[in-house]
Design an enzyme around this catalytic site. Sequence first.
Site, PDB file in Angstrom:
ATOM      1  N   GLU A 183       0.827  -1.209   0.000  1.00  0.00           N
ATOM      2  CA  GLU A 183       0.000   0.000   0.000  1.00  0.00           C
ATOM      3  C   GLU A 183       0.864   1.262   0.000  1.00  0.00           C
ATOM      4  OE1 GLU A 183      -4.145  -0.948   2.086  1.00  0.00           O
ATOM      5  OE2 GLU A 183      -2.433  -1.380   3.401  1.00  0.00           O
ATOM      6  N   GLU A 232      -3.439  -9.173   3.287  1.00  0.00           N
ATOM      7  CA  GLU A 232      -4.240  -8.909   4.484  1.00  0.00           C
ATOM      8  C   GLU A 232      -5.312  -9.962   4.743  1.00  0.00           C
ATOM      9  OE1 GLU A 232      -2.485  -4.871   3.602  1.00  0.00           O
ATOM     10  OE2 GLU A 232      -3.048  -6.681   2.518  1.00  0.00           O
TER      11      GLU A 232
END
Length: 265
Positions: A122, A142
């Site tokens: 990210e 994730e």
Amino acid sequence: MSVIELEDGRVLYSVQDNVARITINRPERRNAMDTRTTSALVEAFVEAGADPDVWCIVLTGTGDKAFCAGGDLKEMDETAQSGRQIPVPMMGQLRNLFEVMLETYKPVVAALNGHAIAGGCELALSSDIRIAKAGSQFGLTEARRGMGANLGNILLPRLIPRGLAFELLYTADTIPVEKAQEMGLINHVYDEEDFEAGVEEMVQRIIRNSPVTQRRYKEMATKSWGLPVNTALRLNVGPNPYLSEDRVEGVRAFLEKRDPVWSNR
């Protein structure tokens, strides 16, 4: 060039020749982001964004294994075991790191010196240009940890075809940076011996141009994202290059057949 250590050296910050270099400095934790590292990164980006002598920002990590392994899972577990809540994206008193990066209206180059996983991926997605070392892995893992990939979930389907984005999100697979480049997520991939030179070449290609124009590009592109074209054209945010001293200098330098000397005004 002086190097400033933020949060006991978790992040290193320096400025030289109009380039700010922000380095995640936790190689023993694969440059994972605990809360203090995240706070230091926010501080560094705010500082670089406000400094008129900074025309370009390079974000990288220490070592040759990982750019950033994401959030510090050890810290998260200790927080949960103590009965406290971990920070929730876009909530609380501190600004979200990825939001700060997107709203830093200067070119941001992510120099992926190793694997960019989960929150590290990210970080890369929040940058404008991504340059990776060959053999590194890239991905949002994730879903394996019951986390949310808040930024990746929003941004990834806007950067690549929706089906490919959801495949990466749903499977939590990591992919070689070479494949990420084929998908359009990585600008350049270099072998280890050419990596630093490749990053520096990109930085020099950026800062030879007007910083006023660069700031305009970044702010317009960010604030117009998702708007209809006719609305975006009328947004008119950021410094106006048409009325700038840089525009006068750029035209004069062209006519005089010399390199421009930018004033950043």
